[in-house]
Design a protein around this motif. Structure first.
Motif, PDB file in Angstrom:
ATOM      1  N   TYR A  65     -32.675 -19.276-111.189  1.00 42.43           N
ATOM      2  CA  TYR A  65     -31.460 -19.927-110.694  1.00 42.43           C
ATOM      3  C   TYR A  65     -30.897 -20.736-111.853  1.00 42.43           C
ATOM      4  O   TYR A  65     -31.614 -21.505-112.484  1.00 42.43           O
ATOM      5  N   THR A 113     -29.160 -16.062-109.905  1.00 41.38           N
ATOM      6  CA  THR A 113     -28.312 -16.810-108.987  1.00 41.38           C
ATOM      7  C   THR A 113     -27.796 -17.993-109.782  1.00 41.38           C
ATOM      8  O   THR A 113     -28.519 -18.566-110.592  1.00 41.38           O
ATOM      9  N   GLN A 160     -21.071 -20.403-106.156  1.00 37.77           N
ATOM     10  CA  GLN A 160     -22.447 -19.927-106.132  1.00 37.77           C
ATOM     11  C   GLN A 160     -22.393 -18.417-106.000  1.00 37.77           C
ATOM     12  O   GLN A 160     -21.550 -17.883-105.282  1.00 37.77           O
ATOM     13  N   ARG A 163     -24.291 -14.400-107.729  1.00 35.91           N
ATOM     14  CA  ARG A 163     -25.246 -13.687-108.581  1.00 35.91           C
ATOM     15  C   ARG A 163     -24.459 -13.084-109.721  1.00 35.91           C
ATOM     16  O   ARG A 163     -23.321 -12.648-109.539  1.00 35.91           O
ATOM     17  N   ALA A 214     -32.656 -21.319-101.153  1.00 35.88           N
ATOM     18  CA  ALA A 214     -32.280 -19.991-101.656  1.00 35.88           C
ATOM     19  C   ALA A 214     -33.317 -18.948-101.255  1.00 35.88           C
ATOM     20  O   ALA A 214     -34.510 -19.207-101.249  1.00 35.88           O
TER      21      ALA A 214
END
Length: 132
Positions: free
Chosen positions: A3, A36, A47, A49, A78
């Protein structure tokens, strides 16, 4: 699972964001998979990917105050749960007392004046010293 969080508060200028972006490019190249990501000042504005840095940079929003707690809440909820959080920041903002269990935090600190997070691995970019 990685992340990437980018502090987009008002204290993060173009220079700081560019320095952090160079490191994100390296992370993407090293893992060879999508991450992510989010951008956050006092709240998470974007937010998603991404596999490419350009896809992340085109979605950065913010410019207000600073609060890191929404980032750590997003990481904690998440799915799939990230193993690593790479956080681009100057470190000035409230954060939780501890990261989510099982998540290794790497704070990449940028800017002329930085404040390490109270946990995780703090790495000052553009400087040979390490504040952690």
């Amino acid at each position: 699972e990685v992340y990437v969080a980018i502090d987009t508060s008002g204290s993060m200028g173009a220079e700081e964001l560019a320095e952090g972006a160079a490191e994100v490019r390296g992370v993407l190249k090293a893992i060879g998979a999508a991450v992510t990501f989010c951008s956050c000042d006092t709240e998470i504005h974007t937010q998603g990917r991404a596999r490419r840095l350009e896809d992340i940079l085109s979605q950065l929003k913010g410019g207000g105050g600073t609060d890191f707690r929404p980032i750590f809440k997003a990481v904690a909820t998440a799915r799939p749960r990230p193993e690593v959080l790479v956080f681009i920041t100057d470190g000035y903002g409230p954060s939780p007392a501890a990261p989510p269990p099982g998540v290794h935090v790497i704070a990449l600190l940028v800017g002329p004046s930085v404040r390490p997070l109270p946990f995780g691995e703090n790495i000052r970019l553009g400087d040979n010293s390490n504040p952690s």
